[in-house]
Design a protein around this motif. Structure first.
Motif, mmCIF file in Angstrom:
data_model
loop_
_atom_site.group_PDB
_atom_site.id
_atom_site.type_symbol
_atom_site.label_atom_id
_atom_site.label_comp_id
_atom_site.label_asym_id
_atom_site.label_seq_id
_atom_site.Cartn_x
_atom_site.Cartn_y
_atom_site.Cartn_z
ATOM 1 N N SER A 46 0.814 -1.212 0.000
ATOM 2 C CA SER A 46 0.000 0.000 0.000
ATOM 3 C C SER A 46 0.851 1.268 0.000
ATOM 4 O O SER A 46 0.389 2.325 -0.400
ATOM 5 C CB SER A 46 -0.931 -0.002 1.211
ATOM 6 O OG SER A 46 -0.181 -0.053 2.420
ATOM 7 N N THR A 47 2.091 1.152 0.455
ATOM 8 C CA THR A 47 2.972 2.334 0.500
ATOM 9 C C THR A 47 3.598 2.653 -0.851
ATOM 10 O O THR A 47 4.178 3.719 -1.026
ATOM 11 C CB THR A 47 4.093 2.125 1.534
ATOM 12 O OG1 THR A 47 4.849 0.955 1.181
ATOM 13 C CG2 THR A 47 3.515 1.952 2.933
ATOM 14 N N SER A 48 3.497 1.726 -1.790
ATOM 15 C CA SER A 48 4.148 1.931 -3.083
ATOM 16 C C SER A 48 3.157 2.122 -4.223
ATOM 17 O O SER A 48 3.561 2.170 -5.386
ATOM 18 C CB SER A 48 5.067 0.743 -3.404
ATOM 19 O OG SER A 48 4.327 -0.462 -3.474
ATOM 20 N N LEU A 49 1.858 2.220 -3.906
ATOM 21 C CA LEU A 49 0.842 2.330 -4.943
ATOM 22 C C LEU A 49 0.079 3.646 -4.822
ATOM 23 O O LEU A 49 -0.119 4.156 -3.716
ATOM 24 C CB LEU A 49 -0.153 1.164 -4.832
ATOM 25 C CG LEU A 49 0.411 -0.237 -5.068
ATOM 26 C CD1 LEU A 49 -0.658 -1.287 -4.818
ATOM 27 C CD2 LEU A 49 0.953 -0.369 -6.490
ATOM 28 N N PRO A 50 -0.369 4.203 -5.942
ATOM 29 C CA PRO A 50 -1.156 5.444 -5.907
ATOM 30 C C PRO A 50 -2.529 5.203 -5.284
ATOM 31 O O PRO A 50 -3.041 4.075 -5.285
ATOM 32 C CB PRO A 50 -1.263 5.842 -7.380
ATOM 33 C CG PRO A 50 -1.079 4.567 -8.133
ATOM 34 C CD PRO A 50 -0.120 3.750 -7.325
ATOM 35 N N TYR A 51 -3.138 6.278 -4.820
ATOM 36 C CA TYR A 51 -4.412 6.188 -4.095
ATOM 37 C C TYR A 51 -5.505 5.531 -4.942
ATOM 38 O O TYR A 51 -6.235 4.668 -4.448
ATOM 39 C CB TYR A 51 -4.840 7.593 -3.676
ATOM 40 C CG TYR A 51 -6.003 7.626 -2.705
ATOM 41 C CD1 TYR A 51 -5.804 7.513 -1.337
ATOM 42 C CD2 TYR A 51 -7.304 7.789 -3.169
ATOM 43 C CE1 TYR A 51 -6.868 7.545 -0.451
ATOM 44 C CE2 TYR A 51 -8.378 7.819 -2.288
ATOM 45 C CZ TYR A 51 -8.157 7.709 -0.934
ATOM 46 O OH TYR A 51 -9.209 7.735 -0.059
ATOM 47 N N TYR A 52 -5.605 5.929 -6.214
ATOM 48 C CA TYR A 52 -6.690 5.401 -7.049
ATOM 49 C C TYR A 52 -6.568 3.885 -7.225
ATOM 50 O O TYR A 52 -7.575 3.168 -7.297
ATOM 51 C CB TYR A 52 -6.723 6.109 -8.405
ATOM 52 C CG TYR A 52 -5.567 5.780 -9.324
ATOM 53 C CD1 TYR A 52 -5.590 4.672 -10.173
ATOM 54 C CD2 TYR A 52 -4.427 6.584 -9.337
ATOM 55 C CE1 TYR A 52 -4.527 4.370 -11.005
ATOM 56 C CE2 TYR A 52 -3.363 6.296 -10.171
ATOM 57 C CZ TYR A 52 -3.415 5.189 -11.007
ATOM 58 O OH TYR A 52 -2.355 4.896 -11.825
ATOM 59 N N LEU A 53 -5.331 3.372 -7.292
ATOM 60 C CA LEU A 53 -5.145 1.933 -7.456
ATOM 61 C C LEU A 53 -5.498 1.196 -6.167
ATOM 62 O O LEU A 53 -6.012 0.072 -6.199
ATOM 63 C CB LEU A 53 -3.699 1.634 -7.867
ATOM 64 C CG LEU A 53 -3.409 0.190 -8.291
ATOM 65 C CD1 LEU A 53 -4.373 -0.263 -9.373
ATOM 66 C CD2 LEU A 53 -1.974 0.048 -8.784
#
Length: 480
Positions: free
Chosen positions: A285-292
């Motif tokens: 979750s720390t490496s992905l954009p919010y929308y994803l």
């Protein structure tokens, strides 16, 4: 009959011996250093006031950090008891090695903060065993008087370990009572559970720590603005995305029992493949954009809804379906408070993980049960291999831990400006085994091992020496 009894006794003694060996190899870390020092005694003398209401967990922690024999005994008994209660909750239908293999193969982050960390074990494993025992008695058609009395006592004592379990225990008792009323079954077990849990929770949360402004355990001041963000990040990460093995196993079982539900099964398989690949490539979750993260949350919800529908339409026994839905609901309820309350870590997932393991085996049909029965020897070998692997890793950590402190003292006595503390080879097996910076835990580490108070420590990971504040900047290539 005698041969079968001997085999069963041999299996349980072997499991107990495995956990006893793990206990003997465990290293103190993080909060353990405080509990094993004068700080732990001072908390006890103060009645844990202004600290927390985990009275029994705290007392256990004080003793297991001081007595190796007590640590081995309590660790082996509690953890063997968890495997045993999981087995009997499944009506002794599955092989014990299968249950052990599923328990041991939990996500390493959960293991590290429970089985690999004494402070975590003292609170989370013990409260887990208490809940499993209550669920076992609640499932019996005709519980004995002594069992009802034990439910009252266990429900009461089980409230003095972990806050979220204390709250969830009351909710679980209420749900159980409502279900018993709906199915017109005996309600006395749930009444005893509710009374014991309610009284215990009242005493626990009477501790001033939960009513002192600024205390990390303060009750109140909940921030609802972070609810959705928490849900799509840490909450869904711990509950679903990190459970790679369970995702794989649930998907396989659903594909087998979901005959005639090709669209639901297909969606489950596709979603599972995404999360499996995501896990294997190391995304979080720390490496992905919010929308994803929002998209992933939607996919997770679709998977779980499809799971519930497939089970409902399957030919799994109605009794198994009932307990599946009940335990599945309990598994979510246990994590519900952490949508608003912090801190939240993998250790909070332990009871939920075990309930999901039980849910997995409850929905196995006769075909799957037959396959598992035929494959009991390979399963037993897999369980032995898992246990042996953990023993080797813990053993390596134990050996290296002694060596690294000897090296630390040698460098200090030789007049080195910085003394090098080497990281352990399997640090993920425990919690904060090597505090990274010169923080409170580092100070506790120095005091516990009687290291010189003026020692200046820098870390090594077998390849690089890692300078750290305030002694030097950390170059990006050294960050882990």
């Amino acid at each position: 009959m005698i041969t079968t009894t001997f085999k069963k006794s041999y299996i349980w003694l072997s499991i107990c011996a495995f956990y006893a060996l793990i206990a003997s190899l465990l290293l103190l870390s993080g909060d353990d250093w405080a509990w094993g020092s004068k700080e732990g005694w001072s908390r006890l003398e103060n009645g844990f006031d202004y600290y927390n209401g985990r009275y029994l967990g705290n007392v256990i922690e004080i003793f297991i950090t001081r007595s190796l024999l007590f640590r081995i005994a309590i660790y082996a008994l509690i953890n063997t008891g968890i495997v045993y209660m999981t087995w009997v909750l499944l009506n002794r239908k599955y092989s014990v090695p299968l249950i052990l293999a599923l328990v041991v193969s939990m996500p390493i982050a959960i293991y590290a903060e429970t089985y690999g960390w004494l402070a975590g074990f003292a609170n989370y494993n013990t409260s887990l065993l208490a809940i499993l025992y209550i669920l076992y008695v609640a499932k019996k058609k005709q519980p004995k008087i002594i069992e009802l009395f034990l439910v009252l006592i266990v429900a009461f004592l089980g409230q003095f370990f972990v806050e979220n379990v204390s709250v969830a225990s009351i909710v679980m008792a209420v749900i159980g009572l409502l279900l018993a009323m709906f199915y017109k079954e005996k309600k006395v077990v749930f009444i005893m559970w509710l009374i014991g849990a309610a009284v215990g929770a009242y005493i626990m949360f009477s501790n001033t720590a939960y009513h002192t402004e600024g205390n990390m355990r303060e009750v109140g001041g909940l921030d609802f603005t972070v609810l959705f963000t928490t849900m799509i990040t840490s909450w869904s990460e711990f509950y679903f995305k990190d459970n790679l093995i369970l995702i794989v196993l649930f998907t396989i079982v659903l594909a087998i029992i979901g005959k005639g539900q090709k669209y639901l099964v297909g969606s489950v398989v596709v979603i599972a493949m995404y999360f499996i690949i995501r896990n294997l490539v190391g995304l979080s979750s720390t490496s992905l954009p919010y929308y994803l993260l929002v998209v992933e949350f939607i996919l997770m919800c679709i998977y779980l809804i499809a799971l519930l529908i497939i089970v409902g339409k399957s030919k799994v026994k109605n009794e198994n379906k009932r307990y599946f839905y009940t335990y599945f609901l309990y598994a979510i309820i246990l994590l519900g408070p952490f949508l608003l309350i912090t801190p939240f870590g993998p250790r909070n997932m332990l009871l939920t993980y075990i309930l999901l393991v039980i849910c997995l085996l409850l929905i196995c049909d006769e075909k799957i049960e037959g396959w598992l029965a035929k494959g009991k020897n390979p399963i037993a070998l897999a369980a032995i291999g898992l246990c042996a692997t953990f023993l080797i890793m813990h053993g390596a950590n134990k050996l290296e831990d002694q060596n690294r402190y000897d090296q630390l003292i040698e460098e200090y006595e030789a007049g080195a400006k910085y003394s090098t503390l080497t990281r352990l080879p399997f640090e993920k097996l425990g919690h904060d085994l090597t505090p990274r910076f010169d923080n409170l835990q580092r100070q506790r580490q120095i005091e516990y091992y009687n290291l010189p108070s003026d020692i200046r420590i820098r870390l090594s990971n077998y390849v690089h020496i890692e300078p750290e504040p305030p002694y030097g900047p950390i170059e990006p290539k050294y960050l882990r």
